[in-house]
Write a protein that holds these residues in place. Structure first.
Motif, PDB file in Angstrom:
ATOM      1  N   THR A 141      91.398  88.807 -95.811  1.00  0.00           N
ATOM      2  CA  THR A 141      91.278  90.310 -96.192  1.00  0.00           C
ATOM      3  C   THR A 141      91.870  90.251 -97.696  1.00  0.00           C
ATOM      4  O   THR A 141      91.541  91.183 -98.417  1.00  0.00           O
ATOM      5  N   LYS A 142      92.855  89.336 -97.978  1.00  0.00           N
ATOM      6  CA  LYS A 142      93.445  89.434 -99.109  1.00  0.00           C
ATOM      7  C   LYS A 142      92.625  89.498-100.518  1.00  0.00           C
ATOM      8  O   LYS A 142      92.964  89.838-101.413  1.00  0.00           O
ATOM      9  N   THR A 143      91.728  88.659-100.158  1.00  0.00           N
ATOM     10  CA  THR A 143      90.751  88.340-101.208  1.00  0.00           C
ATOM     11  C   THR A 143      89.870  89.443-101.515  1.00  0.00           C
ATOM     12  O   THR A 143      89.613  89.816-102.703  1.00  0.00           O
ATOM     13  N   PHE A 144      89.533  90.309-100.497  1.00  0.00           N
ATOM     14  CA  PHE A 144      89.075  91.474-100.804  1.00  0.00           C
ATOM     15  C   PHE A 144      89.834  92.658-101.582  1.00  0.00           C
ATOM     16  O   PHE A 144      89.122  93.390-102.348  1.00  0.00           O
ATOM     17  N   VAL A 174      85.700  87.174-111.714  1.00  0.00           N
ATOM     18  CA  VAL A 174      85.403  86.359-110.568  1.00  0.00           C
ATOM     19  C   VAL A 174      85.963  85.107-110.918  1.00  0.00           C
ATOM     20  O   VAL A 174      86.695  84.408-110.296  1.00  0.00           O
ATOM     21  N   ALA A 175      85.479  84.530-111.908  1.00  0.00           N
ATOM     22  CA  ALA A 175      86.148  83.317-112.418  1.00  0.00           C
ATOM     23  C   ALA A 175      87.568  83.384-112.831  1.00  0.00           C
ATOM     24  O   ALA A 175      88.275  82.411-112.599  1.00  0.00           O
ATOM     25  N   GLU A 176      88.046  84.542-113.191  1.00  0.00           N
ATOM     26  CA  GLU A 176      89.668  84.679-113.549  1.00  0.00           C
ATOM     27  C   GLU A 176      90.372  84.547-112.233  1.00  0.00           C
ATOM     28  O   GLU A 176      91.458  83.947-112.116  1.00  0.00           O
ATOM     29  N   MET A 177      89.703  84.974-110.988  1.00  0.00           N
ATOM     30  CA  MET A 177      90.293  85.173-109.711  1.00  0.00           C
ATOM     31  C   MET A 177      90.437  83.480-109.211  1.00  0.00           C
ATOM     32  O   MET A 177      91.302  83.351-108.651  1.00  0.00           O
ATOM     33  N   LEU A 227      94.028  84.482-108.409  1.00  0.00           N
ATOM     34  CA  LEU A 227      94.363  85.838-108.238  1.00  0.00           C
ATOM     35  C   LEU A 227      93.699  86.381-106.847  1.00  0.00           C
ATOM     36  O   LEU A 227      92.418  86.782-106.847  1.00  0.00           O
ATOM     37  N   GLY A 228      94.282  86.209-105.622  1.00  0.00           N
ATOM     38  CA  GLY A 228      93.850  86.368-104.340  1.00  0.00           C
ATOM     39  C   GLY A 228      92.820  85.245-103.843  1.00  0.00           C
ATOM     40  O   GLY A 228      91.820  85.256-102.857  1.00  0.00           O
ATOM     41  N   LEU A 229      92.947  84.210-104.384  1.00  0.00           N
ATOM     42  CA  LEU A 229      92.324  82.985-103.978  1.00  0.00           C
ATOM     43  C   LEU A 229      92.958  81.646-103.971  1.00  0.00           C
ATOM     44  O   LEU A 229      93.940  81.521-105.130  1.00  0.00           O
ATOM     45  N   GLY A 265      88.797  79.296-102.470  1.00  0.00           N
ATOM     46  CA  GLY A 265      88.472  80.082-101.357  1.00  0.00           C
ATOM     47  C   GLY A 265      89.619  80.790-100.655  1.00  0.00           C
ATOM     48  O   GLY A 265      90.888  81.013-101.311  1.00  0.00           O
ATOM     49  N   HIS A 266      89.740  81.066 -99.257  1.00  0.00           N
ATOM     50  CA  HIS A 266      90.970  81.468 -98.723  1.00  0.00           C
ATOM     51  C   HIS A 266      90.919  81.219 -97.210  1.00  0.00           C
ATOM     52  O   HIS A 266      89.882  80.980 -96.448  1.00  0.00           O
TER      53      HIS A 266
END
Length: 461
Positions: A68-71, A256-259, A279-281, A293-294
């Motif tokens: 959920t954190k990635t969302f 998304v690459a930055e994440m 960032l969330g991953l 991933g996560h």
């Protein structure tokens, strides 16, 4: 929808099935389901169950916990891309009065804000969210346990704050913003904040007996942005494809690459394990392969989403047990099985459509001091700087159209490259972040910092 050329070979499919069968049996999971993604589409789904004829498929919901954190991170990056906030902003600027306002938004995303891992009071994952109606109830009297920005310390409360930030800036509930801005555009109709049939029941498996105990499925309330969601391997396969490629309706490929880029300072144990956080991953090295991933867990459920970006392969694994198989290892193995059995076929090499003589003049061998580098011009208009031998500094550079380029990755990411010319227009040298690159090592007459000995190169007498 897959085409015949997308389908996996029978031997690969059997190897995947064997891996999840071992995981379900050895991990004593009531049920386990996995999906593999290649080339942006699901190419295999397999499942095992303790009940004959009741194995879940790609449409059965499981609770996915901290995935959920990635969302939630995607929602925050959308706000950044719209110019509503900057990742360097302190939380207080947009969400005043929390008692944790000194944390930056980037620090919250990367778990480097120094906030505590858990909410005070009773175990929040196993008690109703109504016990924590306000952010002050989530944070408690001592929200920080480390200095901000000094180290990675996983924090569920940090993502609760990010969810509240999204609500404040969108003037809507987190779950409504998520549905409108992420779930609907990506077609994730089976990802919900509360279970929608068909869904799996969460179980605890006795550690010393083959016996089960049902786990409660609580609404997490304020903590929802940290772990509330239910989803399926089918939906998470589509989400994994988005995290690998981007989708301009939600987030660009660059964002998304930055994440996926490590952002948090790792502690010694993380460095040894090859684990970091973007960032969330989560970002980790596994078997020589970079995976992003996560993971996720809540009482009764385990989940993992893993993407091998270089291989263009992802895996999602879900199980309905509180503890059991190590899903991070299972997901990594699924990626590895496909990558090794059916290596990615590269796109055909294609030459430049037009050759710019001025650009071609830059290509070839350059020296920084005595270190040799090669500079190549690629068909997509980039310059690629690589060491001629061994490991060394390398980067790709994108043009600005005025004789300058900016590094877009690795050591020279963000640094400016200039082609410096003599008064007569001939090429003199390259200036890269103050480093002078010349055609010969310490070239005579070139503006090498510190100068070049006028007697030149010599032997030992």
């Amino acid at each position: 929808m897959t085409t015949p050329q997308d389908e996996l070979l029978p031997a690969t499919r059997r190897a995947l099935l064997h891996r999840i069968a071992v995981a379900q049996a050895d991990g004593r999971a009531p049920s386990l389901v996995a999906t593999v993604v290649r080339g942006g589409a699901a190419v295999w789904t397999g499942a095992r169950s303790a009940v004959d004829g009741a194995a879940p498929d790609e449409n059965v919901q499981f609770r996915i916990g901290s995935i959920t954190k990635t969302f939630t991170a995607v929602l925050v990056l959308r706000l950044r891309d719209e110019g509503v906030l900057d990742l360097g902003d302190r939380l207080e600027k947009h969400l005043p009065g929390t008692g944790a306002g000194e944390a930056t938004i980037a620090g919250l995303l990367a778990h480097s804000s120094g906030l505590a891992a858990e909410s005070p009071g009773p175990w929040w994952e196993r008690t109703p969210g109504s016990l924590r109606p306000e952010l002050s109830d989530v944070l408690g009297e001592r929200p920080f346990v480390h200095p901000a920005g000094r180290r990675h310390h996983y924090s569920n409360t940090g993502f609760t704050l990010l969810g509240a930030l999204v609500e404040a800036l969108r003037d809507a509930r987190w779950e409504d913003v998520l549905r409108r801005e992420v779930l609907e555009p990506l077609g994730l109709s089976r990802t919900t904040v509360r279970p929608v049939a068909p869904y799996a029941v969460g179980w605890a498996v006795h550690p010393w007996a083959d016996a089960l105990l049902p786990e409660p499925a609580e609404d997490l309330g304020r903590m929802a942005p940290a772990g509330q969601l239910w989803s399926t391997t089918g939906d998470l396969a589509r989400f994994a494809a988005f995290l690998a490629r981007g989708d301009d309706r939600v987030l660009s490929a660059a964002s998304v690459a930055e994440m996926r880029t490590p952002s948090a300072p790792a502690d010694a144990a993380d460095v040894a394990d090859g684990v970091s956080y973007g960032l969330g991953l989560q970002v980790r090295q596994c078997g020589g392969r970079l995976l992003v991933g996560h993971s996720g867990s809540l009482p009764g459920f385990l989940a993992h989403l893993t993407i091998g970006v270089a291989d263009d392969i992802a895996a999602v694994v879900l199980a309905n047990c509180t503890s059991g198989p190590l899903l991070s290892g299972v997901a990594a193995d699924l990626v590895g099985i496909v990558a090794e059995a059916e290596p990615r076929i590269p796109e055909p090499w294609r030459p430049l459509r037009e050759v710019d003589p001025a650009l071609l003049e830059l290509a070839g061998q350059w020296y920084w001091g005595t270190y040799g580098f090669g500079l190549r011009v690629t068909a997509d208009g980039l310059l690629v700087l690589e060491p001629l031998t061994g490991d060394g500094r390398r980067s790709r550079f994108e043009p600005h159209g005025d004789g300058t380029w900016t590094g877009r990755d690795d050591y020279y990411d963000g640094e400016l490259l200039r082609a410096v010319r003599r008064p007569d227009g001939t090429l003199s040298h390259l200036d890269l972040g103050s480093f002078v690159f010349t055609r010969q090592p310490y070239e005579e007459g070139a503006p090498v910092p510190g100068g070049v000995d006028p007697e030149g190169w010599r032997g030992i007498k």
